[in-house]
Design an enzyme around this catalytic site. Sequence first.
Site, mmCIF file in Angstrom:
data_model
loop_
_atom_site.group_PDB
_atom_site.id
_atom_site.type_symbol
_atom_site.label_atom_id
_atom_site.label_comp_id
_atom_site.label_asym_id
_atom_site.label_seq_id
_atom_site.Cartn_x
_atom_site.Cartn_y
_atom_site.Cartn_z
ATOM 1 N N HIS A 119 0.728 -1.211 0.013
ATOM 2 C CA HIS A 119 0.211 -0.045 -0.068
ATOM 3 C C HIS A 119 0.817 1.230 0.043
ATOM 4 O O HIS A 119 0.264 2.262 0.265
ATOM 5 C CB HIS A 119 -1.066 0.218 1.289
ATOM 6 C CG HIS A 119 -2.016 -1.126 0.986
ATOM 7 N ND1 HIS A 119 -3.031 -1.467 2.130
ATOM 8 C CD2 HIS A 119 -2.610 -1.699 0.100
ATOM 9 C CE1 HIS A 119 -3.746 -2.654 1.848
ATOM 10 N NE2 HIS A 119 -3.685 -2.552 0.298
ATOM 11 N N THR A 190 -3.854 -8.282 10.824
ATOM 12 C CA THR A 190 -4.773 -7.823 9.809
ATOM 13 C C THR A 190 -6.047 -8.391 9.801
ATOM 14 O O THR A 190 -6.207 -9.456 10.194
ATOM 15 C CB THR A 190 -4.111 -7.995 8.324
ATOM 16 O OG1 THR A 190 -5.200 -7.592 7.502
ATOM 17 C CG2 THR A 190 -3.822 -9.529 7.952
HETATM 18 P P1 OAD Z 1 -7.368 -3.197 10.488
HETATM 19 O O1 OAD Z 1 -7.464 -2.104 11.145
HETATM 20 O O2 OAD Z 1 -8.347 -3.657 9.664
HETATM 21 O O3 OAD Z 1 -7.210 -4.400 11.294
HETATM 22 C C1 OAD Z 1 -6.138 -4.493 12.353
HETATM 23 C C2 OAD Z 1 -6.047 -5.882 12.732
HETATM 24 O O4 OAD Z 1 -5.104 -5.804 13.835
HETATM 25 C C3 OAD Z 1 -7.483 -6.296 13.521
HETATM 26 O O5 OAD Z 1 -7.933 -7.621 13.217
HETATM 27 C C4 OAD Z 1 -7.052 -6.454 15.095
HETATM 28 O O6 OAD Z 1 -7.834 -7.488 15.800
HETATM 29 C C5 OAD Z 1 -5.635 -6.515 15.042
HETATM 30 N N1 OAD Z 1 -4.696 -6.289 15.956
HETATM 31 C C6 OAD Z 1 -5.010 -5.203 16.992
HETATM 32 N N2 OAD Z 1 -4.195 -4.857 17.845
HETATM 33 C C7 OAD Z 1 -3.075 -6.020 17.534
HETATM 34 C C8 OAD Z 1 -1.869 -6.358 17.942
HETATM 35 N N3 OAD Z 1 -1.359 -5.776 19.160
HETATM 36 N N4 OAD Z 1 -1.366 -7.600 17.607
HETATM 37 C C9 OAD Z 1 -1.797 -7.929 16.558
HETATM 38 N N5 OAD Z 1 -3.030 -7.627 16.130
HETATM 39 C C10 OAD Z 1 -3.705 -6.655 16.501
HETATM 40 O O7 OAD Z 1 -6.063 -3.103 9.432
HETATM 41 P P2 OAD Z 1 -5.543 -3.781 8.191
HETATM 42 O O8 OAD Z 1 -6.040 -5.129 8.144
HETATM 43 O O9 OAD Z 1 -4.310 -3.575 8.070
HETATM 44 O O10 OAD Z 1 -5.633 0.265 3.262
HETATM 45 O O11 OAD Z 1 -6.381 -2.896 7.024
HETATM 46 C C11 OAD Z 1 -6.175 -3.311 5.656
HETATM 47 C C12 OAD Z 1 -6.248 -2.091 4.950
HETATM 48 O O12 OAD Z 1 -7.371 -1.310 5.208
HETATM 49 C C13 OAD Z 1 -4.945 -1.015 5.361
HETATM 50 O O13 OAD Z 1 -3.842 -1.362 4.667
HETATM 51 C C14 OAD Z 1 -5.765 -0.041 4.729
HETATM 52 C C15 OAD Z 1 -7.040 0.070 5.219
HETATM 53 O O14 OAD Z 1 -8.046 0.625 4.365
HETATM 54 C C16 OAD Z 1 -5.299 1.342 2.564
HETATM 55 O O15 OAD Z 1 -5.249 2.427 3.279
HETATM 56 C C17 OAD Z 1 -5.429 1.211 1.247
#
Ligand code: OAD
Length: 244
Positions: A119, A190
């Site tokens: 990204h 994620t």
């Molecule tokens: P999300 O905010 O959708 O998900 C974050 C994940 O991290 C969730 O499943 C939480 O449960 C988990 N989480 C929280 N704290 C944690 C910890 N300490 N250790 C491990 N996991 C933890 O974020 P992404 O999956 O990265 O895209 O989102 C994907 C994309 O959606 C991003 O890159 C962004 C967003 O829109 C763009 O901007 C293009």
Amino acid sequence: MTDQLATVADRIRRARRLTVLTGAGISAASGVPTFRGRDGLWRQYRPEDLATPEAFEQNPRLVWEWYDWRRGGIADCRPNAGHDVIAAWSQNHPQCRVITQNVDDLHVRAGTCNLTRIHGSIWELSCWNGCGAASWRDERVPLADLPPRCSECGGLARPAVVWFGEALRGEDLRAALGATSCDVFLTVGTSAVVSPAARLVHDARRGGAFTAEINPEETPASTAVDVAIHGGAEAILPRIAALI
Ligand code: OAD
């Protein structure tokens, strides 16, 4: 949980090719907000207002103010123990590839090798007009002028990140898909809902990889992986590393 950690450690120790996919959760313990968590960015802002080409076209200054604010929040964040473990694997494991959806560059700061930022990076800018200028790095916080300008053509610059409705760069997509050919695939922090990142763990599994998820919460991937470990990456990854 101890058994799960030992299983994952054993698989990583024996793996010839290791792939780690990360999302916002890996940086949560560093103080970077996630998108869909309790205080997540997409709970407070609408992506279509701030993270699409249409939003930028309509109000580049507003979009830049939001990115400048996010850059300010990330600037003082440091990689945590989870980033450090992945960086060490990327340096020491014979064939380790790291794919991140994060734009914060904390994996870069941790010294991660073989990293694909699908990204983009919030610290890089590119020309909105596509004048041919290569993207450039600007780590100033706050940025001197909003919206910033392209040094080549003088037109608007944009954050060199992938917005909703935009395709990944071809080379990044190829690297991400290629990394699913592996022996062990870890999906870390994620929510596993944004494509194409969300499909990678399934591709890896279909290709015969052992798959594991590290996340405090259930995700759509939890039931598909071989092992789902519920916990924060900053605590779980060091425990796995200690067993290898
Ligand atoms: P999300 O905010 O959708 O998900 C974050 C994940 O991290 C969730 O499943 C939480 O449960 C988990 N989480 C929280 N704290 C944690 C910890 N300490 N250790 C491990 N996991 C933890 O974020 P992404 O999956 O990265 O895209 O989102 C994907 C994309 O959606 C991003 O890159 C962004 C967003 O829109 C763009 O901007 C293009």
